[in-house]
Design a protein around this motif. Sequence first.
Motif, PDB file in Angstrom:
ATOM      1  N   VAL A 244      -3.573  15.244 -34.375  1.00  0.00           N
ATOM      2  CA  VAL A 244      -4.106  15.414 -35.728  1.00  0.00           C
ATOM      3  C   VAL A 244      -4.401  14.034 -36.296  1.00  0.00           C
ATOM      4  O   VAL A 244      -3.496  13.195 -36.408  1.00  0.00           O
ATOM      5  CB  VAL A 244      -3.097  16.161 -36.628  1.00  0.00           C
ATOM      6  CG1 VAL A 244      -3.625  16.254 -38.052  1.00  0.00           C
ATOM      7  CG2 VAL A 244      -2.793  17.539 -36.065  1.00  0.00           C
ATOM      8  N   GLU A 245      -5.656  13.792 -36.641  1.00  0.00           N
ATOM      9  CA  GLU A 245      -6.025  12.507 -37.236  1.00  0.00           C
ATOM     10  C   GLU A 245      -5.542  12.441 -38.684  1.00  0.00           C
ATOM     11  O   GLU A 245      -5.200  13.455 -39.298  1.00  0.00           O
ATOM     12  CB  GLU A 245      -7.541  12.325 -37.180  1.00  0.00           C
ATOM     13  CG  GLU A 245      -8.128  12.365 -35.770  1.00  0.00           C
ATOM     14  CD  GLU A 245      -7.694  11.191 -34.911  1.00  0.00           C
ATOM     15  OE1 GLU A 245      -7.404  10.114 -35.485  1.00  0.00           O
ATOM     16  OE2 GLU A 245      -7.646  11.345 -33.674  1.00  0.00           O
TER      17      GLU A 245
ATOM     18  N   ARG B   4      -3.803  14.770 -43.988  1.00  0.00           N
ATOM     19  CA  ARG B   4      -3.804  14.839 -45.453  1.00  0.00           C
ATOM     20  C   ARG B   4      -4.268  16.210 -45.923  1.00  0.00           C
ATOM     21  O   ARG B   4      -3.666  16.816 -46.824  1.00  0.00           O
ATOM     22  CB  ARG B   4      -4.706  13.752 -46.027  1.00  0.00           C
ATOM     23  CG  ARG B   4      -4.829  13.766 -47.555  1.00  0.00           C
ATOM     24  CD  ARG B   4      -5.942  12.834 -47.995  1.00  0.00           C
ATOM     25  NE  ARG B   4      -7.192  13.193 -47.319  1.00  0.00           N
ATOM     26  CZ  ARG B   4      -8.106  12.302 -46.931  1.00  0.00           C
ATOM     27  NH1 ARG B   4      -7.945  11.008 -47.159  1.00  0.00           N
ATOM     28  NH2 ARG B   4      -9.214  12.707 -46.331  1.00  0.00           N
ATOM     29  N   ASP B   5      -5.316  16.733 -45.312  1.00  0.00           N
ATOM     30  CA  ASP B   5      -5.829  18.038 -45.720  1.00  0.00           C
ATOM     31  C   ASP B   5      -4.818  19.146 -45.481  1.00  0.00           C
ATOM     32  O   ASP B   5      -4.764  20.125 -46.234  1.00  0.00           O
ATOM     33  CB  ASP B   5      -7.121  18.349 -44.962  1.00  0.00           C
ATOM     34  CG  ASP B   5      -8.259  17.394 -45.309  1.00  0.00           C
ATOM     35  OD1 ASP B   5      -8.174  16.725 -46.363  1.00  0.00           O
ATOM     36  OD2 ASP B   5      -9.219  17.306 -44.521  1.00  0.00           O
TER      37      ASP B   5
ATOM     38  N   GLN C 172       7.285  23.872 -40.253  1.00  0.00           N
ATOM     39  CA  GLN C 172       6.832  25.095 -40.907  1.00  0.00           C
ATOM     40  C   GLN C 172       7.172  25.118 -42.390  1.00  0.00           C
ATOM     41  O   GLN C 172       6.490  25.777 -43.180  1.00  0.00           O
ATOM     42  CB  GLN C 172       7.409  26.323 -40.205  1.00  0.00           C
ATOM     43  CG  GLN C 172       8.909  26.479 -40.255  1.00  0.00           C
ATOM     44  CD  GLN C 172       9.340  27.753 -39.550  1.00  0.00           C
ATOM     45  OE1 GLN C 172       9.056  28.864 -40.010  1.00  0.00           O
ATOM     46  NE2 GLN C 172       9.994  27.583 -38.414  1.00  0.00           N
ATOM     47  N   ARG C 173       8.204  24.373 -42.795  1.00  0.00           N
ATOM     48  CA  ARG C 173       8.521  24.287 -44.222  1.00  0.00           C
ATOM     49  C   ARG C 173       7.536  23.401 -44.960  1.00  0.00           C
ATOM     50  O   ARG C 173       7.431  23.472 -46.186  1.00  0.00           O
ATOM     51  CB  ARG C 173       9.957  23.784 -44.408  1.00  0.00           C
ATOM     52  CG  ARG C 173      10.983  24.869 -44.152  1.00  0.00           C
ATOM     53  CD  ARG C 173      12.382  24.324 -43.963  1.00  0.00           C
ATOM     54  NE  ARG C 173      13.355  25.414 -43.945  1.00  0.00           N
ATOM     55  CZ  ARG C 173      13.558  26.237 -42.924  1.00  0.00           C
ATOM     56  NH1 ARG C 173      12.841  26.095 -41.814  1.00  0.00           N
ATOM     57  NH2 ARG C 173      14.460  27.203 -42.990  1.00  0.00           N
ATOM     58  N   LEU C 174       6.816  22.581 -44.225  1.00  0.00           N
ATOM     59  CA  LEU C 174       5.842  21.702 -44.841  1.00  0.00           C
ATOM     60  C   LEU C 174       4.453  22.336 -44.878  1.00  0.00           C
ATOM     61  O   LEU C 174       3.766  22.276 -45.902  1.00  0.00           O
ATOM     62  CB  LEU C 174       5.786  20.372 -44.075  1.00  0.00           C
ATOM     63  CG  LEU C 174       4.904  19.278 -44.655  1.00  0.00           C
ATOM     64  CD1 LEU C 174       5.406  18.851 -46.036  1.00  0.00           C
ATOM     65  CD2 LEU C 174       4.860  18.085 -43.719  1.00  0.00           C
ATOM     66  N   VAL C 175       4.032  22.967 -43.790  1.00  0.00           N
ATOM     67  CA  VAL C 175       2.653  23.459 -43.699  1.00  0.00           C
ATOM     68  C   VAL C 175       2.563  24.977 -43.558  1.00  0.00           C
ATOM     69  O   VAL C 175       1.458  25.514 -43.469  1.00  0.00           O
ATOM     70  CB  VAL C 175       1.906  22.791 -42.523  1.00  0.00           C
ATOM     71  CG1 VAL C 175       1.866  21.282 -42.705  1.00  0.00           C
ATOM     72  CG2 VAL C 175       2.538  23.142 -41.185  1.00  0.00           C
TER      73      VAL C 175
ATOM     74  N   GLU D 118      -1.061  10.790 -48.811  1.00  0.00           N
ATOM     75  CA  GLU D 118      -2.238   9.937 -48.983  1.00  0.00           C
ATOM     76  C   GLU D 118      -2.584   9.269 -47.662  1.00  0.00           C
ATOM     77  O   GLU D 118      -1.714   9.068 -46.804  1.00  0.00           O
ATOM     78  CB  GLU D 118      -1.966   8.835 -50.019  1.00  0.00           C
ATOM     79  CG  GLU D 118      -1.657   9.322 -51.415  1.00  0.00           C
ATOM     80  CD  GLU D 118      -1.292   8.173 -52.349  1.00  0.00           C
ATOM     81  OE1 GLU D 118      -1.544   6.998 -51.982  1.00  0.00           O
ATOM     82  OE2 GLU D 118      -0.748   8.451 -53.432  1.00  0.00           O
ATOM     83  N   VAL D 119      -3.856   8.881 -47.531  1.00  0.00           N
ATOM     84  CA  VAL D 119      -4.316   8.055 -46.420  1.00  0.00           C
ATOM     85  C   VAL D 119      -4.937   6.800 -47.014  1.00  0.00           C
ATOM     86  O   VAL D 119      -5.777   6.887 -47.914  1.00  0.00           O
ATOM     87  CB  VAL D 119      -5.345   8.793 -45.547  1.00  0.00           C
ATOM     88  CG1 VAL D 119      -5.870   7.883 -44.449  1.00  0.00           C
ATOM     89  CG2 VAL D 119      -4.738  10.059 -44.950  1.00  0.00           C
TER      90      VAL D 119
END
Length: 271
Positions: free
Chosen positions: A179-180, A185-186, A161-164, A192-193
């Motif tokens: 999650v692909e 990345r989105d 949750q701290r990331l997204v 990066e991918v």
Amino acid sequence: MAPPALQDATLAMEGRVAMLTLNRPEVRNELTGTRLAAEITEVAEWCSRDERVSVLVITADGPAFSAGGNVKHMLERDQGSFGGDVYEVQAKYRRGIQRMAVAMHGLEVPAIAAVNGPAIGAGFDLALMCDVRIASTRARFAESFLNLGLIPGDGGGWLLQRLVGYQRAAELSFSGRMVEAGEARDLGIVLEVVEPDDLHARARELAASFAAKPPQAVRLTKRLLRQAQRLEFRDHLELCAVVQGMCHNTADHLEAVSAFLEKRPPTFLGR
């Protein structure tokens, strides 16, 4: 200071960059039935102590980054990481995979996860414990604990949750969905991918750019970023003033300024 001796992973130094490769591909680099969690702990603690290290990169051999816990072992209630009564199981978590989480959270240098393939459950959380994540197009991510009637026992609920943000972390945790790499990345899970053949080169390039900076200032910046998560703004500024005073009194600061003014590459000595 000698690096730790490892059995289930390999460790190599490239300049000031430590490259840790999880090396149990036959079990998809699972963390509970191998020595990987313990060895990640040892490496993180060593990196924090050894000032020759400025960056840690974690990647894996084989098709998977890490499958997290061994699902088959979860049925074996009389043995292994998941065996025992409530007290015994909680003790195994505290002394096992949670030690890895504590060591990674306390890591004093930047950590980059080069995610080569699926990072599932605790494997996803290991990637979240790093500061930056670079993903192969073959990488996939899942906070999949609820699919097995479990909760994230290694800190994933705190990290994700701290990331997204809370809402997206809730959706990923409650659904347990895959999650692909592109969606990761989105969502901001990965920076990066890249194509699989480019993953290690890109991780090394990014790590080298971090390691090229003054070593003491790199560690102090990492410390400030971590502490900023739990400090009020004015308290953060007070701490910054003290740390900046430390930086102004380093030889590397004077070298950086001199090199900038003289338009030449700097040479840092870590003091």
